[in-house]
Design a protein around this motif. Sequence first.
Motif, PDB file in Angstrom:
ATOM      1  N   LEU A 192       0.836  -1.207   0.000  1.00 12.66           N
ATOM      2  CA  LEU A 192       0.000   0.000   0.000  1.00 12.66           C
ATOM      3  C   LEU A 192       0.869   1.253   0.000  1.00 12.66           C
ATOM      4  O   LEU A 192       0.583   2.218  -0.704  1.00 12.66           O
ATOM      5  CB  LEU A 192      -0.895   0.014   1.229  1.00 12.66           C
ATOM      6  N   ARG A 193       1.896   1.240   0.805  1.00 15.36           N
ATOM      7  CA  ARG A 193       2.813   2.378   0.888  1.00 15.36           C
ATOM      8  C   ARG A 193       3.494   2.585  -0.466  1.00 15.36           C
ATOM      9  O   ARG A 193       3.713   3.708  -0.899  1.00 15.36           O
ATOM     10  CB  ARG A 193       3.861   2.095   1.964  1.00 15.36           C
ATOM     11  N   LEU A 195       2.201   1.941  -3.282  1.00 11.74           N
ATOM     12  CA  LEU A 195       1.234   2.531  -4.199  1.00 11.74           C
ATOM     13  C   LEU A 195       0.944   3.975  -3.864  1.00 11.74           C
ATOM     14  O   LEU A 195       0.528   4.733  -4.694  1.00 11.74           O
ATOM     15  CB  LEU A 195      -0.107   1.782  -4.119  1.00 11.74           C
ATOM     16  N   THR A 197       1.244   7.146  -3.853  1.00  5.73           N
ATOM     17  CA  THR A 197       1.873   8.368  -4.355  1.00  5.73           C
ATOM     18  C   THR A 197       0.736   9.299  -4.777  1.00  5.73           C
ATOM     19  O   THR A 197      -0.252   8.860  -5.351  1.00  5.73           O
ATOM     20  CB  THR A 197       2.751   8.071  -5.578  1.00  5.73           C
ATOM     21  N   GLU A 199      -2.528  10.847  -4.379  1.00  3.24           N
ATOM     22  CA  GLU A 199      -3.791  10.854  -3.632  1.00  3.24           C
ATOM     23  C   GLU A 199      -3.808   9.817  -2.510  1.00  3.24           C
ATOM     24  O   GLU A 199      -4.561   8.857  -2.557  1.00  3.24           O
ATOM     25  CB  GLU A 199      -4.951  10.567  -4.596  1.00  3.24           C
ATOM     26  N   LEU A 202      -7.236   9.229  -0.587  1.00  2.00           N
ATOM     27  CA  LEU A 202      -8.195   8.472  -1.395  1.00  2.00           C
ATOM     28  C   LEU A 202      -7.838   6.989  -1.422  1.00  2.00           C
ATOM     29  O   LEU A 202      -8.707   6.123  -1.285  1.00  2.00           O
ATOM     30  CB  LEU A 202      -8.220   9.040  -2.821  1.00  2.00           C
ATOM     31  N   LYS A 203      -6.556   6.694  -1.541  1.00  2.00           N
ATOM     32  CA  LYS A 203      -6.143   5.288  -1.607  1.00  2.00           C
ATOM     33  C   LYS A 203      -6.459   4.565  -0.301  1.00  2.00           C
ATOM     34  O   LYS A 203      -6.953   3.441  -0.310  1.00  2.00           O
ATOM     35  CB  LYS A 203      -4.658   5.170  -1.934  1.00  2.00           C
ATOM     36  N   TYR A 204      -6.158   5.192   0.836  1.00  2.00           N
ATOM     37  CA  TYR A 204      -6.434   4.540   2.115  1.00  2.00           C
ATOM     38  C   TYR A 204      -7.944   4.425   2.358  1.00  2.00           C
ATOM     39  O   TYR A 204      -8.418   3.470   2.990  1.00  2.00           O
ATOM     40  CB  TYR A 204      -5.722   5.264   3.264  1.00  2.00           C
ATOM     41  N   LEU A 206     -10.114   3.957  -0.078  1.00  2.00           N
ATOM     42  CA  LEU A 206     -10.486   2.816  -0.926  1.00  2.00           C
ATOM     43  C   LEU A 206     -10.080   1.501  -0.278  1.00  2.00           C
ATOM     44  O   LEU A 206     -10.804   0.501  -0.360  1.00  2.00           O
ATOM     45  CB  LEU A 206      -9.836   2.941  -2.302  1.00  2.00           C
TER      46      LEU A 206
ATOM     47  N   HIS B 102       4.863  -0.679 -11.462  1.00  2.00           N
ATOM     48  CA  HIS B 102       4.377   0.019 -10.273  1.00  2.00           C
ATOM     49  C   HIS B 102       2.873  -0.156 -10.095  1.00  2.00           C
ATOM     50  O   HIS B 102       2.370  -0.113  -8.987  1.00  2.00           O
ATOM     51  CB  HIS B 102       4.709   1.514 -10.395  1.00  2.00           C
ATOM     52  N   ASP B 170      -3.879   2.009  -9.463  1.00  2.68           N
ATOM     53  CA  ASP B 170      -3.559   2.059  -8.032  1.00  2.68           C
ATOM     54  C   ASP B 170      -4.816   2.121  -7.177  1.00  2.68           C
ATOM     55  O   ASP B 170      -4.875   1.529  -6.091  1.00  2.68           O
ATOM     56  CB  ASP B 170      -2.678   3.275  -7.721  1.00  2.68           C
ATOM     57  N   PHE B 171      -5.829   2.846  -7.645  1.00  5.62           N
ATOM     58  CA  PHE B 171      -7.072   2.932  -6.880  1.00  5.62           C
ATOM     59  C   PHE B 171      -7.713   1.552  -6.770  1.00  5.62           C
ATOM     60  O   PHE B 171      -8.197   1.144  -5.707  1.00  5.62           O
ATOM     61  CB  PHE B 171      -8.055   3.922  -7.525  1.00  5.62           C
ATOM     62  N   THR B 173      -6.168  -1.279  -7.034  1.00  3.87           N
ATOM     63  CA  THR B 173      -5.297  -2.117  -6.202  1.00  3.87           C
ATOM     64  C   THR B 173      -5.538  -1.852  -4.731  1.00  3.87           C
ATOM     65  O   THR B 173      -5.582  -2.787  -3.924  1.00  3.87           O
ATOM     66  CB  THR B 173      -3.824  -1.856  -6.558  1.00  3.87           C
ATOM     67  N   ALA B 174      -5.679  -0.578  -4.361  1.00  3.12           N
ATOM     68  CA  ALA B 174      -5.917  -0.222  -2.954  1.00  3.12           C
ATOM     69  C   ALA B 174      -7.208  -0.873  -2.455  1.00  3.12           C
ATOM     70  O   ALA B 174      -7.260  -1.432  -1.358  1.00  3.12           O
ATOM     71  CB  ALA B 174      -5.987   1.294  -2.799  1.00  3.12           C
ATOM     72  N   PHE B 175      -8.265  -0.810  -3.287  1.00  2.00           N
ATOM     73  CA  PHE B 175      -9.542  -1.421  -2.910  1.00  2.00           C
ATOM     74  C   PHE B 175      -9.383  -2.925  -2.747  1.00  2.00           C
ATOM     75  O   PHE B 175      -9.840  -3.524  -1.767  1.00  2.00           O
ATOM     76  CB  PHE B 175     -10.605  -1.098  -3.963  1.00  2.00           C
ATOM     77  N   CYS B 177      -6.758  -4.619  -2.106  1.00  2.00           N
ATOM     78  CA  CYS B 177      -5.909  -4.941  -0.924  1.00  2.00           C
ATOM     79  C   CYS B 177      -6.792  -5.200   0.283  1.00  2.00           C
ATOM     80  O   CYS B 177      -6.607  -6.178   1.003  1.00  2.00           O
ATOM     81  CB  CYS B 177      -4.968  -3.774  -0.599  1.00  2.00           C
ATOM     82  N   PHE B 207       2.001  -1.176   8.999  1.00  2.00           N
ATOM     83  CA  PHE B 207       1.872   0.242   8.627  1.00  2.00           C
ATOM     84  C   PHE B 207       2.975   1.072   9.265  1.00  2.00           C
ATOM     85  O   PHE B 207       3.513   1.994   8.645  1.00  2.00           O
ATOM     86  CB  PHE B 207       0.495   0.778   9.034  1.00  2.00           C
ATOM     87  N   ALA B 210       6.308   0.112   7.378  1.00  2.01           N
ATOM     88  CA  ALA B 210       6.360   0.355   5.924  1.00  2.01           C
ATOM     89  C   ALA B 210       6.960   1.714   5.591  1.00  2.01           C
ATOM     90  O   ALA B 210       7.610   1.880   4.561  1.00  2.01           O
ATOM     91  CB  ALA B 210       4.960   0.239   5.331  1.00  2.01           C
ATOM     92  N   LYS B 211       6.713   2.694   6.489  1.00  6.40           N
ATOM     93  CA  LYS B 211       7.225   4.048   6.232  1.00  6.40           C
ATOM     94  C   LYS B 211       8.705   4.166   6.537  1.00  6.40           C
ATOM     95  O   LYS B 211       9.377   5.074   6.060  1.00  6.40           O
ATOM     96  CB  LYS B 211       6.494   5.048   7.124  1.00  6.40           C
TER      97      LYS B 211
END
Lengths: 218, 235
Positions: A192-193, A195, A197, A199, A202-204, A206, B102, B170-171, B173-175, B177, B207, B210-211
């Motif tokens: 997730l991190r 990805l 970049t 927005e 919005l990604k979190y 989603l 990516h 990416d959107f 993919t986030a969903f 996930c 989380f 990851a950072k």
Amino acid sequence: MMLTLFLVVLSGFISLDRMLFQQTTVSRPLVVSTLVGLFAGNLETCILIGLVFELISLVELPVGTHVPVDESFGAYSLSLLAASSGISSLGGFLLASVITVGFMFVATATHTGARSLNRRVLDSSKNEEFFPSQRMVRFGLQAGFMRGVLVYNALYGLSYLLFVTLVPYVGLDMSASPYMMLTVLFLVPFLLRFLSTGESRLKYTLFAAGMVGGWLIL
Amino acid sequence: MAYSLNRIRVALRCMVYTATMNTENMQGTGFHWLVKNTARDLGVKLTPEKLSEQRDYFTTNPSMISFLLGVFFKELGKGADALYKRSYASAFAALGDSFFWHGLKPLAFLFAAIGSIHHPVLGIFAYFFVYNLFHLGFLLLGFDIGRDMGRDVITWFQRVRFRQWPAYVDFGTAFLCGFFIIGLMKHEDGSLPWFPLYALASLGVGFLCAKRIRILHGVALFFVLLMVAGLARGL
């Protein structure tokens, strides 16, 4: 016998595909582990292993001259260990993982070595009247395939010997499966991190919506 | 018929041209091989000097190579092949890395992972289909598009808004996930009491890490945590 032949050929194609920047997806760790599990056994454990290495592979990219660690080998070797030795305990899983990750770096070094070999072939061909690119491509393909057949299986053999020697001394006899799932869950935020970049909010959002959707639908 | 065979042959060559990858000329040898064989198929005569130039340092995203090859042959007759080869190599590297590595790979992985939870063969097919729909599609169609449009091939990418594709993917993919995590949690066999709590804790630690740290270091750290948890549970 047929299984051994299949695995030997598979290892060759995995290595080749990896060196060709994974153009056919056959070297993707999840695909590797699933194939090993389908033919050698212990499918569910193999899939979990594939998920772990796949998440690592998605984040560690081959950018420029960088050769990322060979997660395809990791998935191949650990899945074979799971299929042949039955990694059922947490202790067994941790031991096998440590051994595999160690040998993963050796496999990666051979990938770098293959690039050096390609460079030597290039240097030796420079003075030839007609640059033999056809011959060099053929050599690269053969070297890529043989790397898998020889290196992957030799390192797996060493991993197996180490594992069966050390596993009797390892405790932690509880079932490995939930802990493997926890490892996958731990790694998902890295993806997730990766990805996230632009927005990010919005990604979190989603991501959370996906969790809610999964809870309601599955 | 000959034309469609040519396209497939070009695509197959594009899939293996990186076999000679090395740190001196990167994909240069492979590109020389591509140009030499494609010129032969097209009946294009290349001077020894022109052919020899192609083995110089060269790198691009392998999924985009067929576009570049098409542009090269289109611009060859105008003497602008070297310029556009150089410009498009780096442009396609950026575009291709951003979308294929990516964006698309994580999406394809999640389709495969969700599929694998229910049926393993479905997972493999999902991965193969989702990724190669674009990857093989680009390799098969890219040469014709590059050869038709030449230096203006960038307008084709602008027309399909290719630069926005990674964001849209990416959107998705986030969903997925989130969807995948719940699917995995519901698949647990009940052997670990309070598993949902451990799962949330693992996500939380993930989380946090990851950072800050590299994924391989994170795996090592998590294995240590698992060992400690296992020992604590055994006591």
